[in-house]
Write an enzyme that holds these catalytic residues in place. Structure first.
Site: not given
Ligand code: CAA
Length: 293
Positions: A119, A140, A152, A190
């Site tokens: 990342s 990424h 990415e 990022n």
């Molecule tokens: N693995 C697989 N599927 C998952 C999961 C996981 N860990 N967590 C949630 N899901 C799925 C659920 O099964 C659900 O699927 P359906 O819609 O088909 O039912 C869907 O995602 C939504 O989940 P929830 O209803 O339980 O919860 P939510 O609506 O709050 O979604 C989330 C969870 C997708 C994590 C959402 O909160 C989100 O998009 N959050 C932001 C995440 C983000 O910004 N990620 C990037 C971080 S930065 C990074 O990764 C890079 C870096 O370099 C630091």
């Protein structure tokens, strides 16, 4: 030559998610970890995700079995050598990554393309551990990999244009939107996300609002799925601290500097959801409780 077989090195949170989406997209995928226990742990995570998808009816039982059949776990690096593309998702430490790519370079045919899921480390610095910097890219993904629609695709000044386009096309085959990014520290996401997350901590430090009010503001006021402090706990405070240090070191700009509170939380081992405590307490994971600072 189109990519047919994929190797993934590292089967933690990111590696297992990457292996899952590659297998789901139809690619026979070999995923390597350093011990049988870690292979097993990664596999169990994938099984859980696939079972959830099958229970919800998103995929049929037959499709689930096909995906499982395309996945193979191993502890031997030799088992990934016949992959057309190898995606690295091991610990975020440059010496470990350089050592891995150097070893892969020696055992893989010259045609194999190497990609890193880093990342914030510099792709060029990994590519120079090999004799194939022209066949080296960044790929990424975002957590949770099966859900987040972005990848990415990062090119260095040495990446071959045809190789790059092949990887952009591969990203699309995984069902992701592949964005093109240069090998600039933090790439696109990022570069924008890290200063925002650090600013949310500064806002808390300066008393602009409580943890819950800062999170609700961005969630409900801007439509973000998670507020910034919840997202920090989700990504990991240690991870964010580490990324911010690399970005500050590169750009020497205050917006990338870690706020004192972040440093102290990491020193105390409050790394977020995975450690049971960050800006929230996760004693009951279903009902995180905001802490007071
Ligand atoms: N693995 C697989 N599927 C998952 C999961 C996981 N860990 N967590 C949630 N899901 C799925 C659920 O099964 C659900 O699927 P359906 O819609 O088909 O039912 C869907 O995602 C939504 O989940 P929830 O209803 O339980 O919860 P939510 O609506 O709050 O979604 C989330 C969870 C997708 C994590 C959402 O909160 C989100 O998009 N959050 C932001 C995440 C983000 O910004 N990620 C990037 C971080 S930065 C990074 O990764 C890079 C870096 O370099 C630091």
């Amino acid at each position: 030559m189109a990519i047919q077989k994929v190797g993934v090195v590292g089967c933690g949170l990111m590696g297992s998610g990457i292996a899952q989406v590659c297998a789901a997209a139809g690619f026979p995928t070999v995923v390597r970890e350093v011990s049988a226990e870690l292979v097993d742990k990664g596999r169990k995570g994938i099984e859980k995700n696939l079972n959830r998808l099958a229970e919800k009816g998103t995929i049929t039982e037959a499709v689930k079995e096909e995906i499982r059949g395309r996945l193979k776990g191993t502890t031997s690096l030799e088992d990934v050598r016949n992959s057309d593309l190898i995606i690295e998702a091991i610990i975020e430490q440059l010496p470990a990554k350089r050592e891995l790519f150097s070893a892969l370079d020696k055992i893989c045919p010259p045609s194999t393309i190497f990609a890193s899921n880093t990342s914030s480390l510099t792709i060029t610095e990994m590519a120079t551990a090999t004799k194939r910097p022209q066949r080296f890219v960044g790929l990424h993904f975002f957590n949770p990999v099966p859900v987040m629609k972005l990848v990415e695709v990062v090119r260095t000044i040495a990446t071959d244009e045809a190789v790059y386009e092949e990887i952009v096309a591969f990203g699309a085959k995984l069902g992701k939107t592949a964005v093109r990014a240069k090998d600039s520290t933090g790439f696109i996401v990022n570069r924008l996300l890290v200063p925002y997350l650090l600013d949310a901590i500064r806002a808390l430090e300066e008393g602009a609002g409580s943890i819950e009010d800062i999170d609700n503001s961005m969630r409900l006021g801007c439509g973000h799925p998670m507020g910034p402090l919840t997202l920090l706990d989700f990504v990991g405070l240690d991870t964010t601290y580490y990324i911010s240090q690399i970005m500050f070191d590169e750009f020497k700009e205050k917006r990338f500097a870690a706020p004192p509170l972040l440093k102290r939380m990491v020193l105390a081992g409050w790394n977020g959801r995975k450690s049971g405590r960050g800006f929230y307490d996760y004693a009951d994971p279903q009902k995180p409780r905001a802490l007071k600072f």
